[in-house]
Write a protein that holds these residues in place. Structure first.
Motif, PDB file in Angstrom:
ATOM      1  N   ARG A  30       4.693  -9.237  -6.972  1.00 18.83           N
ATOM      2  CA  ARG A  30       4.020 -10.296  -7.911  1.00 18.83           C
ATOM      3  C   ARG A  30       5.233 -10.978  -8.641  1.00 18.83           C
ATOM      4  O   ARG A  30       6.285 -10.395  -8.881  1.00 18.83           O
ATOM      5  CB  ARG A  30       2.852  -9.837  -8.437  1.00 18.83           C
TER       6      ARG A  30
ATOM      7  N   ASP B 137      -2.231 -17.714 -10.450  1.00 19.58           N
ATOM      8  CA  ASP B 137      -1.542 -16.389  -9.786  1.00 19.58           C
ATOM      9  C   ASP B 137      -2.362 -14.930 -10.194  1.00 19.58           C
ATOM     10  O   ASP B 137      -1.905 -14.046  -9.805  1.00 19.58           O
ATOM     11  CB  ASP B 137       0.006 -16.143 -10.029  1.00 19.58           C
TER      12      ASP B 137
ATOM     13  N   CYS C 149       1.312 -19.590 -14.844  1.00 23.74           N
ATOM     14  CA  CYS C 149       0.982 -18.330 -13.889  1.00 23.74           C
ATOM     15  C   CYS C 149      -0.369 -18.039 -13.653  1.00 23.74           C
ATOM     16  O   CYS C 149      -1.042 -17.026 -12.979  1.00 23.74           O
ATOM     17  CB  CYS C 149       1.678 -17.148 -14.381  1.00 23.74           C
TER      18      CYS C 149
END
Length: 335
Positions: free
Chosen positions: A242, A313, A310
């Protein structure tokens, strides 16, 4: 306007957009004719609107083929003309021949004056269909422009924040690694060179595994603090792949060292835990009140802004203070 990029994936697909518009078209027709079909069985209304939906699907396909292949526009225009001319006979045969053969009758027996009435309905339907296609096309383009503008703004903001964080981090890192030393040793110079290479690459985000390797190198350069790493071996490989903002984890380590107590018996703990729906990294350190009053908080503020980008994500960041004695950073990677 907060638009999540991943939810726009379906809108890029013409099939999904066509299906959505057909469902909307179906609902509008049902509301306009609800009183007429209340007493009928459930399949009667779908049979009534089937030509409308088929007509819309064909027009939708022709319009987008025309937009995507302008060099063959006359071919598509000709096909649209044939569709309009042929729709009269198709609709007439469907409502006045095919359905009555199965004892489903929507209109009275065909008369000559019905020709203009049917043509009028066909052109009214065509106008509404083209209007719906135009709304879909212009709304979609407006939405894409909005999303692309937000994406560009986010990229530019992240680059600016990353540059600010780089300058802030390098200055604090030098103070941290050179503390108590008359000269900077080779190991520190090598680490600075590696960090400089990262900055030259101008990567706003890096793989978690890469950032973690730099964290462990940085820990080795801080002999005046105790560090405890727990659960590193439990982290699955897909989590290591990641992405995280560059220098973010190292900024937290620098922050923990700067604001913790000199000679404290409480170590700085980096604890990895794995839960069914997430993997969590918690960095926890004791707080020195004297050190906090000297800080500006710019590093944490810049890191926090970088992690705001983010959220799509499935990454979540939390800061907590326990009993005014311990500061914790909790970074969660959701599956």
């Amino acid at each position: 306007m907060n638009i999540s990029i991943k939810y726009l994936t379906y809108l890029y697909n013409l099939y999904y957009r066509c299906l959505f518009a057909m469902i909307l078209f179906y609902m509008v027709l049902y509301l306009l004719n609800a009183d007429l079909f209340k007493a009928h069985t459930f399949y009667v209304f779908p049979l009534f609107v089937a030509p409308y939906l088929l007509y819309y699907g064909i027009c939708f396909a022709f319009v987008h083929m025309l937009l995507r292949a302008p060099r063959h526009q006359w071919v598509w225009i000709g096909l649209c003309g044939l569709l309009i001319l042929g729709s009269f006979w198709i609709v007439k045969s469907y409502y006045y021949v095919l359905l009555p053969a199965f004892n489903i009758v929507f209109y009275s027996e065909w008369k000559e004056h019905h020709t203009w009435i049917l043509l009028k309905k066909i052109f009214q339907g065509l106008f509404f269909i083209l209007l719906l296609i135009a709304v879909d096309y212009y709304c979609f383009n407006w939405l894409i422009m909005k999303v692309q503008s937000r994406r560009l703004e986010r990229i530019l903001r992240d680059r600016a924040d990353s540059s600010l964080l780089s300058g802030h981090f390098l200055r604090r890192l030098y103070q941290l690694t050179a503390k108590g030393k008359k000269q900077v040793d080779v190991e520190v110079l090598d680490f600075f060179q590696s960090i400089s290479n990262k900055l030259v690459a101008q990567q706003v985000r890096v793989a978690l595994e890469e950032e973690w390797s730099f964290v462990k190198r940085m820990i080795a350069l801080c002999p005046d603090r105790q560090f405890v790493i727990i659960g590193e071996e439990q982290v699955p490989q897909q989590i290591w792949n990641r992405s995280v903002p560059s220098l973010s984890l190292m900024t937290w380590i620098e922050n923990a060292v700067t604001y913790s107590l000199d000679g404290s018996a409480d170590p700085i703990v980096l604890n990895w835990t794995t839960e069914p729906d997430r993997t969590v990294l918690q960095i926890r350190n004791a707080i020195s009140t004297a050190s906090i009053t000297k800080g500006t908080g710019n590093g944490l503020r810049l890191v926090n802004r970088l992690y705001e980008s983010c959220q799509n994500d499935r990454v979540h960041l939390d800061y907590t203070v326990d009993d005014q004695s311990f500061f914790s950073v909790k970074l969660s990677f959701f599956k």
